[in-house]
Design a protein around this motif. Sequence first.
Motif, PDB file in Angstrom:
ATOM      1  N   LEU A  70       0.809  -1.166  -0.057  1.00 45.60           N
ATOM      2  CA  LEU A  70      -0.013  -0.105   0.059  1.00 45.60           C
ATOM      3  C   LEU A  70       0.871   1.357   0.003  1.00 45.60           C
ATOM      4  O   LEU A  70       0.330   2.415  -0.534  1.00 45.60           O
ATOM      5  CB  LEU A  70      -0.851   0.001   1.018  1.00 45.60           C
ATOM      6  CG  LEU A  70      -2.257  -0.880   1.197  1.00 45.60           C
ATOM      7  CD1 LEU A  70      -2.891  -1.036   2.359  1.00 45.60           C
ATOM      8  CD2 LEU A  70      -2.907  -0.821  -0.207  1.00 45.60           C
ATOM      9  N   GLN A  74       0.524   4.000  -2.849  1.00 46.04           N
ATOM     10  CA  GLN A  74       0.188   5.453  -2.622  1.00 46.04           C
ATOM     11  C   GLN A  74       1.184   6.099  -3.184  1.00 46.04           C
ATOM     12  O   GLN A  74       0.813   7.338  -3.663  1.00 46.04           O
ATOM     13  CB  GLN A  74       0.270   5.368  -0.914  1.00 46.04           C
ATOM     14  CG  GLN A  74      -0.121   6.948  -0.668  1.00 46.04           C
ATOM     15  CD  GLN A  74      -1.454   7.233  -1.003  1.00 46.04           C
ATOM     16  OE1 GLN A  74      -2.607   6.553  -0.945  1.00 46.04           O
ATOM     17  NE2 GLN A  74      -1.714   8.703  -1.295  1.00 46.04           N
ATOM     18  N   TYR A 112      -5.039  -8.463   0.130  1.00 45.01           N
ATOM     19  CA  TYR A 112      -5.741  -7.306   0.191  1.00 45.01           C
ATOM     20  C   TYR A 112      -7.416  -7.222  -0.195  1.00 45.01           C
ATOM     21  O   TYR A 112      -8.380  -7.257   0.724  1.00 45.01           O
ATOM     22  CB  TYR A 112      -5.177  -6.260  -0.629  1.00 45.01           C
ATOM     23  CG  TYR A 112      -6.053  -4.860  -0.423  1.00 45.01           C
ATOM     24  CD1 TYR A 112      -5.758  -4.060   0.829  1.00 45.01           C
ATOM     25  CD2 TYR A 112      -6.813  -4.368  -1.346  1.00 45.01           C
ATOM     26  CE1 TYR A 112      -6.276  -2.858   0.959  1.00 45.01           C
ATOM     27  CE2 TYR A 112      -7.435  -3.219  -0.934  1.00 45.01           C
ATOM     28  CZ  TYR A 112      -7.295  -2.388   0.079  1.00 45.01           C
ATOM     29  OH  TYR A 112      -7.646  -1.186   0.319  1.00 45.01           O
ATOM     30  N   SER A 116      -8.826  -7.714   3.479  1.00 47.45           N
ATOM     31  CA  SER A 116      -8.684  -6.239   4.149  1.00 47.45           C
ATOM     32  C   SER A 116     -10.017  -6.039   5.083  1.00 47.45           C
ATOM     33  O   SER A 116     -10.066  -5.225   5.972  1.00 47.45           O
ATOM     34  CB  SER A 116      -8.766  -5.184   3.114  1.00 47.45           C
ATOM     35  OG  SER A 116      -9.763  -5.557   2.134  1.00 47.45           O
ATOM     36  N   SER A 131      -6.056   4.137   3.669  1.00 40.98           N
ATOM     37  CA  SER A 131      -5.712   3.934   2.524  1.00 40.98           C
ATOM     38  C   SER A 131      -6.715   3.944   1.290  1.00 40.98           C
ATOM     39  O   SER A 131      -6.628   4.418   0.330  1.00 40.98           O
ATOM     40  CB  SER A 131      -4.548   2.620   2.301  1.00 40.98           C
ATOM     41  OG  SER A 131      -3.446   2.842   3.081  1.00 40.98           O
TER      42      SER A 131
END
Length: 203
Positions: A70, A74, A112, A116, A131
Amino acid sequence: MPTKKKPQVTPSPERRRELLDTAAEVFAAQGYNATTVRRIADAAGMLAGSLYYHFDSKESMIDEILSTFLTELQEGYEAVLAAGLGPRETIEALVTESFREIDRHRAAVAIYQKESKHLATQPRFQYLVDSQREFEQAWLGTLERGVADRTFRADLDIRLTYRFVRDTVWVAASWYRPGGQHSPDEIARQYLSMVLDGIALDT
């Protein structure tokens, strides 16, 4: 005569990365709850006790796998948004960056997607929620900008479009394999040719 203590050897970053890559493949295939430290150790060809020398728990492993993925995603998105591109070019760049991340972190993307929602209920994984919110804003803001300057259709449902693009891009982790017939950039180009021709106005 006092005995000499053996010097403690610090695990190399390369070995740590190898173990995390192995753990990611096991988590992606078996699921977080079904995966044990012993199963990861077996896949890595080592004893479970030896794996604890590198990580204190399977939670620490999945935490590092997801946070690394992540953080890179990002940073990639931030670079795209900072480039000052038009709305269509920004969408193209975000999609391309996403496929590149699937190439680099295919197993982490699969984890994910599967884990998640459950993990995000734990304080340690609050960053998953943060995120998701940041990524959503990157896409929605770009689509809104495209509608405002007539790059995209005025009747475009922004949130529905975002969900469609998000889901169809990231589901590629279920079938994509690094080193295959098509590179991430080639897949992105094919994907974009199908999607953008459906939402961009004729010029």
